[in-house]
Design a protein around this motif. Structure first.
Motif, mmCIF file in Angstrom:
data_model
loop_
_atom_site.group_PDB
_atom_site.id
_atom_site.type_symbol
_atom_site.label_atom_id
_atom_site.label_comp_id
_atom_site.label_asym_id
_atom_site.label_seq_id
_atom_site.Cartn_x
_atom_site.Cartn_y
_atom_site.Cartn_z
ATOM 1 N N GLU A 107 2.863 13.673 9.724
ATOM 2 C CA GLU A 107 2.697 12.264 10.034
ATOM 3 C C GLU A 107 4.048 11.670 10.411
ATOM 4 O O GLU A 107 5.007 11.770 9.647
ATOM 5 C CB GLU A 107 2.121 11.518 8.819
ATOM 6 N N GLY A 108 4.124 11.069 11.572
ATOM 7 C CA GLY A 108 5.369 10.469 12.025
ATOM 8 C C GLY A 108 6.438 11.504 12.281
ATOM 9 O O GLY A 108 6.194 12.550 12.900
ATOM 10 N N LEU A 109 7.648 11.234 11.781
ATOM 11 C CA LEU A 109 8.792 12.119 12.005
ATOM 12 C C LEU A 109 9.076 13.010 10.809
ATOM 13 O O LEU A 109 10.140 13.630 10.739
ATOM 14 C CB LEU A 109 10.039 11.278 12.328
ATOM 15 N N GLU A 110 8.137 13.085 9.872
ATOM 16 C CA GLU A 110 8.389 13.861 8.659
ATOM 17 C C GLU A 110 8.639 15.334 8.977
ATOM 18 O O GLU A 110 7.891 15.958 9.736
ATOM 19 C CB GLU A 110 7.200 13.732 7.696
ATOM 20 N N TRP A 111 9.706 15.861 8.402
ATOM 21 C CA TRP A 111 10.058 17.267 8.595
ATOM 22 C C TRP A 111 10.769 17.737 7.339
ATOM 23 O O TRP A 111 11.804 17.192 6.951
ATOM 24 C CB TRP A 111 10.947 17.435 9.818
ATOM 25 N N THR A 112 10.217 18.737 6.675
ATOM 26 C CA THR A 112 10.751 19.186 5.391
ATOM 27 C C THR A 112 11.415 20.548 5.539
ATOM 28 O O THR A 112 11.368 21.184 6.608
ATOM 29 C CB THR A 112 9.633 19.274 4.354
ATOM 30 N N VAL A 113 12.019 20.995 4.468
ATOM 31 C CA VAL A 113 12.616 22.336 4.442
ATOM 32 C C VAL A 113 11.541 23.394 4.650
ATOM 33 O O VAL A 113 11.775 24.430 5.293
ATOM 34 C CB VAL A 113 13.353 22.545 3.105
ATOM 35 N N VAL A 114 10.341 23.138 4.142
ATOM 36 C CA VAL A 114 9.229 24.084 4.299
ATOM 37 C C VAL A 114 8.868 24.249 5.772
ATOM 38 O O VAL A 114 8.704 25.376 6.272
ATOM 39 C CB VAL A 114 8.007 23.603 3.498
ATOM 40 N N SER A 115 8.734 23.150 6.493
ATOM 41 C CA SER A 115 8.391 23.246 7.910
ATOM 42 C C SER A 115 9.572 23.726 8.749
ATOM 43 O O SER A 115 9.381 24.322 9.809
ATOM 44 C CB SER A 115 7.895 21.888 8.423
ATOM 45 N N GLU A 116 10.803 23.487 8.280
ATOM 46 C CA GLU A 116 11.987 23.954 9.019
ATOM 47 C C GLU A 116 12.045 25.469 9.088
ATOM 48 O O GLU A 116 12.330 26.048 10.137
ATOM 49 C CB GLU A 116 13.248 23.410 8.339
ATOM 50 N N TRP A 117 11.784 26.132 7.947
ATOM 51 C CA TRP A 117 11.907 27.586 7.901
ATOM 52 C C TRP A 117 10.581 28.295 7.622
ATOM 53 O O TRP A 117 10.579 29.470 7.279
ATOM 54 C CB TRP A 117 12.949 27.982 6.851
ATOM 55 N N GLY A 118 9.457 27.611 7.780
ATOM 56 C CA GLY A 118 8.151 28.256 7.645
ATOM 57 C C GLY A 118 7.902 28.839 6.268
ATOM 58 O O GLY A 118 7.428 29.982 6.154
ATOM 59 N N LEU A 119 8.175 28.067 5.207
ATOM 60 C CA LEU A 119 8.028 28.579 3.840
ATOM 61 C C LEU A 119 6.603 28.355 3.335
ATOM 62 O O LEU A 119 6.365 27.640 2.356
ATOM 63 C CB LEU A 119 9.050 27.894 2.922
ATOM 64 N N VAL A 120 5.651 28.977 4.006
ATOM 65 C CA VAL A 120 4.250 28.879 3.629
ATOM 66 C C VAL A 120 3.652 30.277 3.628
ATOM 67 O O VAL A 120 4.290 31.245 4.065
ATOM 68 C CB VAL A 120 3.464 27.967 4.607
ATOM 69 N N CYS A 121 2.421 30.368 3.118
ATOM 70 C CA CYS A 121 1.688 31.631 3.084
ATOM 71 C C CYS A 121 2.473 32.693 2.330
ATOM 72 O O CYS A 121 2.839 32.492 1.185
ATOM 73 C CB CYS A 121 1.338 32.060 4.514
ATOM 74 N N ASP A 122 2.810 33.816 2.991
ATOM 75 C CA ASP A 122 3.498 34.884 2.285
ATOM 76 C C ASP A 122 4.970 34.548 1.996
ATOM 77 O O ASP A 122 5.641 35.288 1.283
ATOM 78 C CB ASP A 122 3.408 36.188 3.089
#
Length: 625
Positions: A107-122
């Protein structure tokens, strides 16, 4: 206005202002250090948030046939987050991991460390690893800087930690690799905890006993203010890199602390540094509109010689276990700090997973902490340190276990279970932060000046052990039951409440400066000295600023009501011999007191006028302990 003479470190602190405006100003400036501490400790609650996402697809692959949907779907289809079809044209071949990366829906300009380096799933486990490694740095920093502050001074260590964490926090804006981000965060945690440890010791050492409760709660209030500011900042700034600048750059204002914040007078006296102690005392007296009397300067020299002689021997971590009272306090407080920190960070890091807006929940949690600290202040003043700590431990345990019972036993047709669980969790967090407030005070008052920062650092080390375990405990929700983490937190809080009964009540005692004084305080509460040593319960003698002195001829007693013996506050007749049928005891060969000398002291007070007292000087015969 000239300062009255002082016969002890506590008396010296009072003589320089009780409290003076200078001490209040320094306390407020030091409390601002708690804002970057709380912000950095809980920053991953926002940096580690995982937005909705699904597998990234090549341009020519249509989403509706390339991604499996979450069944059942109502309205727009919801796609699975971590898988894609092997062949979009033939779904019978099954699915595979996201080999092209991830696509985040923000939503909007939100950007976290998780989305920066793909820290999801495995790679989701890396979020908890980042938090855990940060608290490893915090744990080591509390221990290291606690020892360094006791050896080299509070002020230089505080300034070093304050400015290094500022540089590291701003430097994260430029980081482009995950491994560098983790390394910088670990170093930042190392210095952030050093900042908290040294700051709290300095705040506590500014004031005599009857003002320490307010000073300790004030520091925790700034912690809560930091959490509210963090939620507001992340809501409006959104991009994690810009958040790093927003929380770091304001710290530049604290460059003025180099000239505004003096070294702890207590620490200087405990190390025998009479020249610097005199400079600091003169500075405090000047800004408080006082003039140091020759008697006070002479007493300052004597205190530096006597107290400094006891602490001339170097101290180390083994001093926390060498003597009985300090050893008992150390073990109980280590467990208390571990449990309270485990519960606090477990709840705080889990707020994003609770129902409702995560920014509002976090800000509400900070506001509840603010209210909890104010209520804790009232509780600490009313019932004392130990009773307050134990009560809040039992309350937090009951509330956290209550969240488990609510989730398991109630049905959604009767009540909104997610909302009730969130409410109980936030109330449980408020009770836990009250425990934090009380345990900080107990720790700072139970240990002597010569090892206070070392003890605080050791306790913080155990607290950070709890905080680094917290993310791993939260993973129990993924591998077992969703309510398991809160059950663990609640049961440990109840267990710790029973252990807290072993702690001493420290609220109305003078801060011990040496290990010998701390051990003596185990045998004699300040309120019991009147009936336990020297003169017994005689109406002719009272405890005044740590001294046994004769009662004034007019029957008045200086000091706050909480320091006046019950018999002195309630009796109004001037004929003391008519009220006590037994004679006062004198110092004899079986007494713990040893006669040193006597003198007449003139006390000056704006509220009570001038009066004379005959002071009998005694010390403790340690061979009889």
């Amino acid at each position: 206005m000239s300062t009255p003479p002082a016969e002890s470190v506590e008396g010296l602190v009072r003589a320089l202002g009780d409290p003076g405006r200078y001490q209040v100003l320094v306390m407020v400036l030091l409390c601002f250090n708690y804002v970057p501490v709380s912000v950095n400790h809980l920053l991953m609650a926002f940096h580690g948030f995982a937005p909705e996402h699904n597998c990234r697809l090549p341009d020519q692959w249509p989403r509706n046939v390339s991604l499996p949907t979450v069944a059942p779907t109502i309205g727009d289809p919801r796609y699975q987050s971590c898988s894609m079809y092997v062949d979009p044209a033939n779904h019978s071949w099954g699915t595979k991991d996201c080999i092209y990366g991830y696509e985040f829906h923000v939503e909007g300009l939100e950007w976290t460390v998780v989305s920066e380096w793909g820290l999801v799933c495995d790679r989701k486990y890396l979020v908890s690893i980042i938090t855990t490694l940060y608290f490893v740095g915090v744990m080591v920093g509390g221990l290291v800087f606690g020892a360094l502050a006791d050896r080299f001074g509070r002020q230089p260590m505080m300034l070093l930690c304050l400015y290094v964490q500022l540089i590291l926090g701003a430097g994260l804006f430029f980081v482009r690799r995950l491994i560098i981000f983790i390394a910088v965060r670990v170093l930042q945690g190392f210095f952030v905890q050093g900042l908290q440890t040294t700051t709290y010791s300095m705040v506590m050492e500014l004031f005599p006993p009857h003002h320490r409760t307010l000073a300790g709660v004030a520091a925790e209030v700034f912690w809560a203010i930091g959490l509210i500011l963090l939620a507001v900042c992340c809501y409006f700034v959104q991009h994690w890199r810009h958040v790093q600048l927003a929380i770091s750059i304001p710290t530049l204002v604290t460059l003025l602390y180099i000239w505004l914040i003096p070294e702890s007078l207590r620490w200087l006296i405990s190390r025998g540094r009479s020249r610097r102690a005199r400079v600091v005392a003169e500075r405090i007296a000047y800004y408080n509109g006082l003039r140091l009397s020759p008697e006070l300067l002479l007493q300052l020299e004597k205190l530096c010689s006597s107290v400094g002689a006891h602490s001339a021997k170097g101290v180390d971590i083994t001093d926390l276990f060498r003597t009985p009272a300090i050893r008992r306090n150390s073990f109980v407080l280590f467990i208390a700090w571990f449990t309270i920190s485990l519960a606090y960070y477990g709840i705080s890091l889990n707020i994003a997973d609770l129902s409702g807006n995560r920014f509002f929940n976090f800000m509400l949690g900070g506001a509840l902490e603010l209210v909890a600290f104010l209520l804790t202040y009232v509780s600490l003043r009313a019932v004392g340190r130990r009773a307050c700590l134990v009560s809040y431990l039992f309350l937090s345990g009951a509330l956290l276990i209550g969240t488990v019972a609510t989730e398991k036993l109630l049905h959604t047709e009767l009540i909104s279970v997610p909302t009730l669980v969130t409410s109980l969790a936030l109330l449980g967090k408020a009770a836990v932060v009250s425990c934090f407030c009380a345990v900080f005070l107990v720790t700072s008052e139970a240990f002597p000046t010569v090892i206070r920062s070392l003890a605080m650092g050791a306790c913080v080390c155990w607290a950070r052990a709890g905080s680094l375990v917290a993310p791993q405990v939260l993973r129990l929700a993924d591998i077992s039951y969703s309510w398991m983490p809160f059950l663990v937190f609640g049961c440990l809080a109840l267990l710790c409440g029973f252990l807290g009964l072993l702690l001493p009540e420290t609220g109305r005692r003078a801060l011990p400066d040496t290990i010998q004084q701390a051990e003596r305080s185990r045998k004699h509460d300040q309120d019991d000295i009147i009936s336990d040593v020297g003169y017994g319960a005689s109406p002719r003698w009272i405890v005044q600023d740590g001294l046994i002195v004769s009662r004034p001829a007019d029957g008045s007693v200086r000091g706050s009501p909480e320091r006046v013996p019950h018999w002195a506050a309630s009796e109004t007749s001037t004929d003391d011999d008519e009220k006590f049928s037994y004679p006062p005891r004198s110092i004899d060969d079986s007494s713990l007191l040893r006669f040193v000398g006597d003198k007449t002291v003139v006390h000056s007070s704006n509220s009570h006028g001038d009066f004379k007292q005959h002071v009998v000087l005694c010390d403790i015969d340690e061979t009889r302990l």
